[in-house]
Design a protein around this motif. Structure first.
Motif, short mmCIF file in Angstrom:
data_model
loop_
_atom_site.label_atom_id
_atom_site.label_comp_id
_atom_site.label_asym_id
_atom_site.label_seq_id
_atom_site.Cartn_x
_atom_site.Cartn_y
_atom_site.Cartn_z
N GLY A 183 0.87 -5.48 -7.61
CA GLY A 183 -0.49 -5.12 -7.30
C GLY A 183 -0.52 -3.68 -7.07
N ARG A 184 0.36 -2.78 -7.31
CA ARG A 184 0.10 -1.37 -7.12
C ARG A 184 0.06 -0.93 -8.47
N ILE A 205 -5.55 4.19 -8.69
CA ILE A 205 -4.06 4.88 -8.78
C ILE A 205 -3.69 4.94 -7.36
N ASP A 206 -2.49 4.05 -6.92
CA ASP A 206 -1.99 4.03 -5.70
C ASP A 206 -0.89 4.92 -5.62
N MET A 264 -7.30 7.15 -2.79
CA MET A 264 -6.04 6.55 -1.81
C MET A 264 -6.57 6.60 -0.31
N LYS A 265 -7.48 7.67 0.05
CA LYS A 265 -7.88 7.50 1.33
C LYS A 265 -8.65 6.38 1.62
N ALA A 266 -9.81 6.21 0.72
CA ALA A 266 -10.70 4.99 0.94
C ALA A 266 -9.97 3.73 1.28
N TRP A 319 -4.14 3.68 1.50
CA TRP A 319 -2.70 3.50 1.26
C TRP A 319 -2.61 4.42 0.17
N GLY A 320 -1.67 5.27 0.12
CA GLY A 320 -1.25 6.05 -1.22
C GLY A 320 -0.20 6.49 -0.92
N ARG A 321 0.58 7.06 -2.25
CA ARG A 321 2.04 7.75 -2.06
C ARG A 321 1.95 8.58 -3.28
#
Ligand SMILES: NC(=O)c1ccc[n+]([C@@H]2O[C@H](COP(=O)([O-])OP(=O)(O)OC[C@H]3O[C@@H](n4cnc5c(N)ncnc54)[C@H](OP(=O)(O)O)[C@@H]3O)[C@@H](O)[C@H]2O)c1
Length: 257
Positions: A7-8, A87-88, A132-134, A137-139
């Motif tokens: 899912g990423r 984009i995660d 990512m902020k919304a 989750w982000g890397r």
């Protein structure tokens, strides 16, 4: 530990060969979709097919773009987002090995190095952050090298670009932690990629690797897959308590911990 990225969606720059390709293959095999960015279409398509074969049909997207300009980073981001939907994970990996004595480095050389290694990471991070902020989750991984901490002679401009990349990593990590966006740097040593193979010149490759290995405590040049193993951990849920770190990934080669 079975690390999955189902899912990423990941955007990886410099993905047509070397470390970027190894990360693309590894992430796709773990269930992610990957947008793979480079300038040269032929090798990029071959790399895309390799990543897709490791994952599932449609798992890998080729994005032809030059990320050393603002227009190029925008185009790369828009194509990746249109192709994958989100984009995660962002991996700022594209780079080169420009290392000169200070007095031989012109303004143009400095600017080109900073554009590719620093401004591309700044611009792509800026583009990816709102989503990512919304989603909380982000890397982000910034691929640097050991010069970031231990600049030596004949290392202009790359050591300066890399030190700035390390500072950028820490700034972003501290600002984004409240949003569950984790930002780390991987400081490479010496890996079996085109960048290192080119430096062999006429020497047989195994002799060249043996020469390089003398400077590496583990006694061998790294395999790109070994680099990708740590990247996979950092971008997964398993790496969820690591942010703001600069991690040597170099067989013990760096002088600084
Ligand atoms: N391998 C090592 O031992 C080592 C050591 C120290 C640091 N590093 C760093 O680790 C990263 C990966 O290294 P590597 O050895 O895998 O590199 P590599 O084999 O030289 O591959 C570089 C990748 O970046 C792409 N690229 C270069 N300029 C670009 C641009 N302007 N826009 C978009 N893509 C671009 C290249 O494709 P195109 O040319 O088609 O664009 C290629 O896919 C780099 O940042 C490198 O400096 C590696």
């Amino acid at each position: 530990m079975d690390i999955r990225l189902d899912g990423r969606c990941a955007l990886i720059t410099g993905a047509s060969q070397g470390l970027g390709l190894a990360m693309s293959v590894k992430f796709a095999a773990a269930g992610a979709k990957v947008a793979m960015v480079a300038r040269t279409p032929g090798p990029l398509e071959a790399a895309r097919a390799q990543a897709e074969a490791a994952g599932s049909p449609g798992a890998a997207l080729a994005v032809v773009a030059d990320i050393s300009t603002a227009e190029g980073t925008e185009a790369a981001y828009q194509a990746a987002k249109a192709g994958l939907g989100k984009i995660d994970i962002l991996v700022n990996n594209a780079g080169g090995a420009k290392a000169l004595p200070f007095e031989e480095a012109s303004d143009e050389t400095w600017q080109a190095d900073l554009d590719l290694k620093l401004f591309a990471a700044i611009r792509l991070s800026r583009l990816c952050l709102p989503d990512m902020k919304a989603q909380r989750w982000g890397r982000i991984i910034n691929v640097l090298n050991s010069f970031a901490r231990t600049p030596g002679p004949r290392s202009a401009p790359t050591s300066v670009s890399r030190a700035a990349g390390l500072a950028l990593t820490k700034v972003l990590a501290s600002e984004l932690a409240p949003h569950n966006v984790l930002v780390n740097a991987m400081l490479t040593g010496t890996f079996k990629t085109e960048q290192i193979r080119r430096a062999a010149g006429d020497k047989p490759l195994e002799d060249w690797y043996a020469t390089l290995a003398k400077r590496i405590p583990l006694g061998r040049v790294g395999e790109p897959e070994e680099f990708a193993n740590l990247a996979l951990f950092l971008v997964s849920d398993a790496g969820g308590y690591i942010t703001g770190a600069g991690i040597n990934t170099d067989g013990g080669q760096a002088a600084a911990p």
